[in-house]
Design a protein around this motif. Structure first.
Motif, PDB file in Angstrom:
ATOM      1  N   ALA A 111      -3.394  -3.771   2.431  1.00 19.04           N
ATOM      2  CA  ALA A 111      -4.038  -2.474   2.178  1.00 19.04           C
ATOM      3  C   ALA A 111      -2.986  -1.377   2.013  1.00 19.04           C
ATOM      4  CB  ALA A 111      -5.007  -2.142   3.314  1.00 19.04           C
ATOM      5  N   ASP A 112      -1.938  -1.458   2.810  1.00 18.55           N
ATOM      6  CA  ASP A 112      -0.856  -0.481   2.725  1.00 18.55           C
ATOM      7  C   ASP A 112      -0.147  -0.575   1.362  1.00 18.55           C
ATOM      8  OD1 ASP A 112       0.914   1.467   4.138  1.00 18.55           O
ATOM      9  OD2 ASP A 112       2.410  -0.068   3.665  1.00 18.55           O
ATOM     10  N   TYR A 113       0.155  -1.808   0.978  1.00 22.78           N
ATOM     11  CA  TYR A 113       0.770  -2.060  -0.333  1.00 22.78           C
ATOM     12  C   TYR A 113      -0.143  -1.548  -1.458  1.00 22.78           C
ATOM     13  CZ  TYR A 113       1.155  -5.130  -4.474  1.00 22.78           C
ATOM     14  OH  TYR A 113       1.183  -5.626  -5.741  1.00 22.78           O
ATOM     15  N   PHE A 114      -1.406  -1.887  -1.347  1.00 25.31           N
ATOM     16  CA  PHE A 114      -2.371  -1.464  -2.363  1.00 25.31           C
ATOM     17  C   PHE A 114      -2.379   0.062  -2.518  1.00 25.31           C
ATOM     18  CE2 PHE A 114      -6.550   0.384  -3.088  1.00 25.31           C
ATOM     19  CZ  PHE A 114      -6.835  -0.107  -4.343  1.00 25.31           C
ATOM     20  N   GLY A 115      -2.415   0.758  -1.387  1.00 24.03           N
ATOM     21  CA  GLY A 115      -2.457   2.218  -1.419  1.00 24.03           C
ATOM     22  C   GLY A 115      -1.233   2.794  -2.126  1.00 24.03           C
ATOM     23  N   PHE A 116      -0.078   2.196  -1.833  1.00 25.82           N
ATOM     24  CA  PHE A 116       1.168   2.655  -2.467  1.00 25.82           C
ATOM     25  C   PHE A 116       1.108   2.434  -3.979  1.00 25.82           C
ATOM     26  CE2 PHE A 116       5.575   2.324  -3.845  1.00 25.82           C
ATOM     27  CZ  PHE A 116       6.207   3.336  -3.131  1.00 25.82           C
ATOM     28  N   MET A 117       0.650   1.250  -4.369  1.00 26.41           N
ATOM     29  CA  MET A 117       0.543   0.933  -5.799  1.00 26.41           C
ATOM     30  C   MET A 117      -0.376   1.942  -6.487  1.00 26.41           C
ATOM     31  SD  MET A 117       2.412  -1.668  -6.577  1.00 26.41           S
ATOM     32  CE  MET A 117       3.592  -1.486  -5.278  1.00 26.41           C
ATOM     33  N   LEU A 118      -1.544   2.138  -5.889  1.00 25.41           N
ATOM     34  CA  LEU A 118      -2.540   3.033  -6.490  1.00 25.41           C
ATOM     35  C   LEU A 118      -1.965   4.441  -6.639  1.00 25.41           C
ATOM     36  CD1 LEU A 118      -5.543   2.916  -7.407  1.00 25.41           C
ATOM     37  CD2 LEU A 118      -6.160   3.792  -5.142  1.00 25.41           C
TER      38      LEU A 118
END
Ligand SMILES: *Cc1c(COP(=O)(O)O)cnc(C)c1O
Length: 424
Positions: free
Chosen positions: A379-386
């Motif tokens: 989720a943390d990675y996803f947020g950064f990507m987004l």
């Protein structure tokens, strides 16, 4: 229509729609964010109503192998619209589609079009049961085959992140004939056949699993499934809804050189419109009504607009065989860069234009090893990507899809953002 933001639209949506969405994974529940409401998409880019333009690696969960709004596809769809949207009567394009399918995927001797992957798998199972006169089927934990009652058992992705492996509303009676084996585990399949030697109609499998994250079949696993189904008089069904026309023009069955009895397709085959297909060996498919006694029908099946989009897409793919080489190269570049940048913090599974970054340290070869992943880290990675303009799946257990529209600058930017994330 006004200029509402994603937040505003989501608030409205939640009042009138379950979770504010028409399919659960879109709700971003697994990553604790507000879903982006989309305004438009073109090529490799998708733009939300808030004005963010992002590089899209969801590609509508698979259909978008050519990228969004491909001019060659749009042209055919627009022309088809002018001739009327639906007739409920046969058309030339449906014949052409069945012929093209048989040419591109030789095991698809006879096929039928439906409107979704769910319908395709549900119908293929019915045909397998009708043909073998047996009731039981084997599926694999973590493989998803759509949301029909009998297949909604240990079904991966959305079910995985919400920790609801089965669905409420499915009577136990409806799933009692669904036996569950472990992906990549021959013994688990062997044991089910030995315990039920005369009652298994079919084994259904994602030849490359892509709904518990991307999980590749181990060497010999698919060959084993081919052999054991033959030995026990059961059928082998390849669910190629994701892998079809993605791993190769002839799908995973061409890629691995294995011929299933029946196959199911969806996603790419519709070119962005709602289409599915099932088919296979002629003697089996002749069971389907009105040739045979297995009933299956659809008001909009073989819809003229949908077949126009699907045919245009398949023809573009068929005329450009290098496309699969390009897709593989681009995706492998991203995979390699992540492997290097992450210093062992993640495991990357990649094949062709499918890949997954698992936040775990062991090999990921089945449901158990996939489920060990740290979904909070994802989720943390996803947020950064987004936040950095890279639109990836809001779930650890979905694939990343690369399209032919992803250019070198997209790939380089994506790698750069991923390096920034993993090296920080
Ligand atoms: C998406 C998917 C389905 C279901 O297709 P829908 O069009 O969503 O109903 C079935 N099987 C596999 C392997 C899928 O990925």
């Amino acid at each position: 229509m006004t200029d509402e933001t994603s937040k505003e639209l989501y608030a409205r949506a939640k009042l009138r729609m379950p979770g504010g969405v028409n399919s659960p994974v879109r709700a971003y529940q697994a990553v604790g964010r507000t879903p982006r409401f989309i305004k438009s998409a073109s090529g490799s880019h998708i733009t939300d109503v808030d004005g963010n333009e992002m590089i899209d690696y969801i590609c509508s969960w698979g259909p978008g192998i050519l990228g969004h709004a491909h001019p060659g596809v749009l042209k055919k769809v627009k022309a088809a619209c002018d001739d009327g949207l639906t007739y409920g009567a046969p058309t030339e394009r449906e014949v052409e589609m069945a012929e093209l399918l048989a040419r591109l995927v030789p095991s698809m001797e006879v096929s039928r079009l439906v409107n979704s992957g769910t319908e395709a798998t549900m119908s293929a199972i019915r045909v397998a049961r009708g043909y073998t006169k047996r009731d039981k089927i084997i599926k694999f934990r973590g493989c998803y085959h759509g949301h029909s009652d009998g297949l909604l058992v240990k079904a991966g992705s959305a079910a995985l992140t919400t920790s609801v492996p089965d669905s409420a509303g499915v009577p136990a009676d409806f799933t009692k004939n669904t036996l569950v084996a472990e992906y990549n585990n021959k013994d688990s399949v062997q044991a089910l056949f030995e315990a039920n030697p005369d009652s298994i109609a079919a084994v259904i499998v994602e030849p490359v699993a892509a709904n518990m994250g991307v999980v590749l079949p181990k060497d010999g696993f698919l060959t084993f499934l081919r052999e054991i189904t033959k030995q026990y008089g059961a059928l082998l069904i390849f669910d190629e809804v994701i892998t079809g026309f993605r791993l190769a023009l002839g799908g995973a069955q061409e890629y691995y050189g294995i011929t299933p009895d029946l196959s199911t397709f969806g996603k790419i085959i519709g070119g962005g419109m709602p289409v599915g297909a099932y088919g296979g060996r002629e003697d089996i498919m002749r069971m389907v009504s009105p040739d045979g006694t297995v009933y299956q029908a659809g008001t909009l099946s073989g819809n003229p607009i949908a077949t126009a989009a699907g045919l245009a897409t398949l023809k573009i793919l068929a005329e450009d065989r290098d496309i699969y080489i390009r897709l593989e190269e681009k995706t492998a570049q991203i995979a390699q860069a992540v492997r290097e940048a992450s210093h062992g913090r993640v495991v990357v599974n990649q094949i062709g234009s499918l890949m997954s970054i698992f936040f775990t340290d062991g090999e990921v070869t089945d449901y158990d090893s996939a489920a060990k992943s740290d979904t909070k880290a994802y989720a943390d990675y996803f947020g950064f990507m987004l936040d950095h303009g890279i639109y990836v799946a809001p779930s650890q257990f979905e694939a990343m899809f690369v399209s032919d529209a992803h250019g070198d600058s997209d790939i380089q930017k994506t790698i750069h953002v991923m390096q920034e994330y993993f090296e920080s």
